[in-house]
Enzyme design. Structure first.
Site, PDB file in Angstrom:
ATOM      1  N   GLY A   1       0.835   1.862  -3.789  1.00 52.43           N
ATOM      2  CA  GLY A   1      -0.571   2.038  -3.487  1.00 52.43           C
ATOM      3  C   GLY A   1      -1.581   0.993  -3.931  1.00 52.43           C
ATOM      4  O   GLY A   1      -2.659   1.261  -4.127  1.00 52.43           O
TER       5      GLY A   1
ATOM      6  N   SER B   1       0.902  -1.175   0.061  1.00 52.86           N
ATOM      7  CA  SER B   1       0.230   0.049  -0.049  1.00 52.86           C
ATOM      8  C   SER B   1       0.750   1.128   0.058  1.00 52.86           C
ATOM      9  O   SER B   1       0.331   2.401  -0.222  1.00 52.86           O
ATOM     10  CB  SER B   1      -0.991   0.074   1.190  1.00 52.86           C
ATOM     11  N   CYS B   2       2.069   1.036   0.237  1.00 52.47           N
ATOM     12  CA  CYS B   2       3.226   2.227   0.241  1.00 52.47           C
ATOM     13  C   CYS B   2       3.134   2.755  -1.098  1.00 52.47           C
ATOM     14  O   CYS B   2       2.748   2.041  -2.244  1.00 52.47           O
ATOM     15  CB  CYS B   2       4.424   1.726   0.660  1.00 52.47           C
ATOM     16  N   VAL B   3       3.769   3.968  -1.353  1.00 54.19           N
ATOM     17  CA  VAL B   3       3.993   4.706  -2.449  1.00 54.19           C
ATOM     18  C   VAL B   3       5.561   5.008  -2.709  1.00 54.19           C
ATOM     19  O   VAL B   3       6.071   5.673  -1.728  1.00 54.19           O
ATOM     20  CB  VAL B   3       2.976   5.847  -3.035  1.00 54.19           C
TER      21      VAL B   3
END
Length: 158
Positions: free
Chosen positions: A92, A29-31
């Site tokens: 993401g 989910s990190c960018v």
């Protein structure tokens, strides 16, 4: 010969060495945000965890609303020209099915990064975000290409 630099969670790296390859392994989910000045071959990468800053937290590179402007300043201080800088983003993903929009951190991270890029008038040249699979990315400072390896798919270069 490339110099591989792994950028960990809530960390950043900025360089003017065209032999550097900035990497983030296992984006969910990190960018991963990459900023690049192609004329001077100066670039940076940040591994963003959450969309909005939390009061009392001292690391600006953890949150989209503070990481984007902080990386922008770091890349400029290395010698990049603001009018030449562009962005590429990846990550993401929605890692947990059945979660409502409040807990879709991946989508919220992407929206927050894009909003900050718009505020700073930084053009977004590549966007490989969303879905439900993790990715690893490699950003080559020799030419600004971003290689994206998504689980279960062939690598893509943007």
């Amino acid at each position: 010969m490339y110099n591989r630099v792994v950028v960990g969670m809530a960390e950043y790296w900025v360089s003017s060495n065209p032999e550097d390859v900035l990497c983030i392994l296992g984006l969910g989910s990190c960018v991963g945000l990459c900023l690049y000045d192609p004329r001077k071959k100066i670039g940076g990468m940040v591994h963003i965890l959450l969309p909005e800053s939390i009061p009392g937290q001292s690391n600006p590179f953890k949150f989209a609303d503070s990481a984007v402007p902080a990386l922008w300043e770091k890349v400029k201080s290395e010698g990049a020209s603001p009018e030449n800088i562009f962005a590429k983003i990846s990550g993401g993903a929605k890692m947990f099915s059945g979660t409502d929009s409040l807990f879709d951190i991946g989508r919220r991270n992407v929206e927050a990064v894009k909003a900050e890029l718009q505020k700073l008038k930084i053009p977004l040249r590549a966007d490989d975000t969303g879905g439900n699979r993790g990715r690893s990315i490699m950003f080559y400072l020799e030419d600004g290409r971003l290689e994206i390896k998504t689980i279960g798919q062939k690598p893509v270069v943007v």
